[in-house]
Design a protein around this motif. Structure first.
Motif, PDB file in Angstrom:
ATOM      1  N   THR A   1       0.848  -1.189   0.000  1.00 34.09           N
ATOM      2  CA  THR A   1       0.000   0.000   0.000  1.00 34.09           C
ATOM      3  C   THR A   1       0.887   1.244   0.000  1.00 34.09           C
ATOM      4  O   THR A   1       2.098   1.177   0.260  1.00 34.09           O
ATOM      5  CB  THR A   1      -0.902   0.035   1.242  1.00 34.09           C
ATOM      6  OG1 THR A   1      -0.075   0.164   2.399  1.00 34.09           O
ATOM      7  CG2 THR A   1      -1.780  -1.204   1.337  1.00 34.09           C
ATOM      8  N   VAL A   2       0.281   2.377  -0.259  1.00 34.22           N
ATOM      9  CA  VAL A   2       1.020   3.636  -0.215  1.00 34.22           C
ATOM     10  C   VAL A   2       1.578   3.859   1.189  1.00 34.22           C
ATOM     11  O   VAL A   2       2.741   4.249   1.340  1.00 34.22           O
ATOM     12  CB  VAL A   2       0.126   4.813  -0.662  1.00 34.22           C
ATOM     13  CG1 VAL A   2       0.819   6.142  -0.424  1.00 34.22           C
ATOM     14  CG2 VAL A   2      -0.251   4.662  -2.131  1.00 34.22           C
TER      15      VAL A   2
ATOM     16  N   VAL B   1      -6.988  -1.360  -7.199  1.00 32.54           N
ATOM     17  CA  VAL B   1      -7.918  -2.472  -7.038  1.00 32.54           C
ATOM     18  C   VAL B   1      -9.013  -2.012  -6.090  1.00 32.54           C
ATOM     19  O   VAL B   1      -8.729  -1.687  -4.923  1.00 32.54           O
ATOM     20  CB  VAL B   1      -7.205  -3.734  -6.488  1.00 32.54           C
ATOM     21  CG1 VAL B   1      -8.205  -4.860  -6.278  1.00 32.54           C
ATOM     22  CG2 VAL B   1      -6.076  -4.168  -7.409  1.00 32.54           C
ATOM     23  N   ASP B   2     -10.225  -1.962  -6.584  1.00 31.49           N
ATOM     24  CA  ASP B   2     -11.363  -1.513  -5.775  1.00 31.49           C
ATOM     25  C   ASP B   2     -11.067  -0.200  -5.057  1.00 31.49           C
ATOM     26  O   ASP B   2     -11.367  -0.034  -3.878  1.00 31.49           O
ATOM     27  CB  ASP B   2     -11.767  -2.580  -4.754  1.00 31.49           C
ATOM     28  CG  ASP B   2     -12.323  -3.832  -5.414  1.00 31.49           C
ATOM     29  OD1 ASP B   2     -12.900  -3.709  -6.514  1.00 31.49           O
ATOM     30  OD2 ASP B   2     -12.188  -4.915  -4.830  1.00 31.49           O
ATOM     31  N   GLY B   3     -10.454   0.730  -5.761  1.00 28.72           N
ATOM     32  CA  GLY B   3     -10.166   2.040  -5.200  1.00 28.72           C
ATOM     33  C   GLY B   3      -8.927   2.105  -4.328  1.00 28.72           C
ATOM     34  O   GLY B   3      -8.580   3.167  -3.824  1.00 28.72           O
TER      35      GLY B   3
END
Length: 70
Positions: free
Chosen positions: A16-17, A45-47
């Motif tokens: 993740t970020v 992916v899904d926002g």
């Protein structure tokens, strides 16, 4: 501990970020700038924005180990 935490960082496909920020010491703005200018690759992916670990490792590689553009 979740499943992603059991996999060594360099063997993970994506992070993740927030995980990228923690691992590199870079801020969210710098991570998103690197995505925007193509130095980091990512997918959504899904926002949820996921950074491809190989591109993150390449961004932080010492200059002498980076691929040179021909």
């Amino acid at each position: 501990m979740n499943a992603a935490e059991k996999i060594p960082f360099t063997e993970r496909l994506t992070v993740t970020v927030n995980e990228a920020c923690t691992a590199t010491g870079l801020g969210r703005t710098k991570i998103y700038e690197a995505i925007g200018d193509g130095r980091l690759t990512s997918t959504k992916v899904d926002g949820r924005r996921l950074i491809h670990v190989p591109s993150l490792l390449a961004l932080l590689a010492p200059v002498e180990h980076r691929a040179t553009a021909a």
